[in-house]
Design an enzyme around this catalytic site. Structure first.
Site, PDB file in Angstrom:
ATOM      1  N   ASP A 134       0.830  -1.204   0.000  1.00 34.10           N
ATOM      2  CA  ASP A 134       0.000   0.000   0.000  1.00 34.10           C
ATOM      3  C   ASP A 134       0.868   1.259   0.000  1.00 34.10           C
ATOM      4  O   ASP A 134       2.103   1.176  -0.001  1.00 34.10           O
ATOM      5  CB  ASP A 134      -0.922  -0.057   1.226  1.00 34.10           C
ATOM      6  CG  ASP A 134      -2.322   0.479   0.947  1.00 34.10           C
ATOM      7  OD1 ASP A 134      -2.493   1.274  -0.001  1.00 34.10           O
ATOM      8  OD2 ASP A 134      -3.252   0.103   1.693  1.00 34.10           O
ATOM      9  N   ASP A 189      -9.897   3.716  -3.626  1.00 39.07           N
ATOM     10  CA  ASP A 189     -10.589   2.514  -3.153  1.00 39.07           C
ATOM     11  C   ASP A 189     -12.043   2.508  -3.620  1.00 39.07           C
ATOM     12  O   ASP A 189     -12.749   3.515  -3.516  1.00 39.07           O
ATOM     13  CB  ASP A 189     -10.594   2.471  -1.613  1.00 39.07           C
ATOM     14  CG  ASP A 189      -9.242   2.106  -1.034  1.00 39.07           C
ATOM     15  OD1 ASP A 189      -8.272   1.954  -1.806  1.00 39.07           O
ATOM     16  OD2 ASP A 189      -9.159   1.982   0.197  1.00 39.07           O
TER      17      ASP A 189
END
Length: 366
Positions: A134, A189
């Protein structure tokens, strides 16, 4: 192995599996992972192609051990990560884990900046087959350099590991990530809503030329079955991800899914479009207000086509053979991939009534 990951054969088709984040967030533990892996087998998802069981953020203890290694939260994973990975492998599945390129994970747990080689080696020792890296807490850092370092670290660990790059499309990773990792996020996201789904979809238009075997655009994990959309919308979600040659990473509770959700996630004809060996990503070929046509070339010369109705009422949507690169006078066989039936031969074009927020998904063969 070194850089140039696309040649290593690890992701010749888009990865398929399950990730804990969309449904469970940080509420991830040993029992959930084991039960999910068992559900992948019991529900026929393994047979349908799902292979990776990936633990996302929330698995770690709050600090590294005395040697500087990452450790699992002992309350959540009392037997450690290696034991969970062994259980997953015993079911003929592959195991994935999460870290972050910065100083902390998105949830504030220890991350991998400055520890890339140590962490890759630790993951290899645990039997990790897939790592998602990430991009939280990375102020002032450059993703190209950091993810290249990750690629080197994984190569040095001498275990085949798929590298999933998750910097949310901020630095146009499709232009540089194919030589570094196997898949890269193209956007923010996804959320479990129709508005989010269509917003993410629009970000994919124009990116098709960057994807191919072992290097995939990733529009984020599936929300199918998480409850925020209708089954019609989930079928649309799954159809579009298949036409985009996107990774198919389920994010729902596989232990309790309804028969309708199971049938969406295991539709072998739709999955075959996603997993087609040519590795072409589909593209939007017509855009007529709320009516869109997305098409993807397949290895046998046929096309997979999604007729998408973004509007609030049912409508008829057409595709012309010329939109697919075929001659106008062409006679083509059309098959409905959701109904699993041949619809016959059509000359020049095909039309279908499509539900609001729904799709018709067909194959068109010369």
């Amino acid at each position: 192995m070194g850089l140039g990951k696309p040649d290593d054969g690890l992701a010749a088709t888009p990865p398929m599996g399950w990730n804990s984040w969309n449904r469970f967030g940080t509420k991830v533990d040993e029992a959930l992972v084991r039960e999910t892996a068992e559900a992948i087998v019991a529900t026929g998802m393994r047979e349908a192609g799902y292979r990776y069981v990936v633990i996302d953020d929330g698995w770690e203890a709050g600090e590294r051990d005395a040697h500087g290694d990452l450790v699992a939260d002992p309350a959540k994973f009392p037997h450690g990560i290696r034991a969970v990975a062994d259980h997953v492998h015993a079911l003929d599945l592959r195991f994935g884990i999460y870290t972050d390129a910065g100083t902390n994970t998105c949830q504030g747990l220890p991350a991998s900046l400055g520890y890339e080689f140590r962490d890759a080696r630790r993951f290899a020792e645990w039997g990790v087959d897939y790592v998602k890296v990430d991009w939280c807490h990375t102020n002032g850092l450059g993703p190209r350099a950091l993810y290249a370092k990750w690629a080197l670290a994984i190569a040095a660990a001498e275990r085949p590991i798929v590298l999933s790059i998750c910097e949310w499309g901020r630095s146009r990773p499709w232009e540089w990530a194919p030589s570094v990792g196997h898949l890269w996020r193209t956007c923010w996201d996804i959320q479990d809503t129709w508005a989010s789904l269509t917003g993410v979809l629009d970000r994919q238009a124009g990116l098709y030329s960057y994807a191919g075997p072992s290097h995939w655009n990733d529009p984020d994990m599936l929300e199918v079955g998480n409850g925020g959309m209708t089954d019609v919308e989930y079928r649309t979600h799954f159809s579009l991800w298949a036409i985009l040659a996107a990774p198919l990473i389920a994010g729902n509770d596989l232990r309790t899914m309804t028969p309708a959700i199971h049938d969406i996630l295991t539709n072998k004809e739709v999955i075959a479009v996603d997993q087609d060996a040519l590795g072409r990503e589909g593209e939007r070929v017509t855009n007529n207000g709320d009516a869109e046509v997305w098409a993807k070339q397949l290895k046998d010369g046929s096309r997979a086509v999604v007729l998408l109705n973004r509007g609030s009422a049912e409508q008829e949507i057409s595709v012309n053979w010329t939109d697919l690169g075929y001659p106008a006078s062409f006679n083509a066989s059309v098959r409905d991939l959701w109904e699993h039936k041949d619809l016959g031969k059509f000359s020049g074009r095909f039309s279908a009534r499509v539900l609001s927020h729904g799709v018709a998904m067909i194959s068109v063969k010369p």
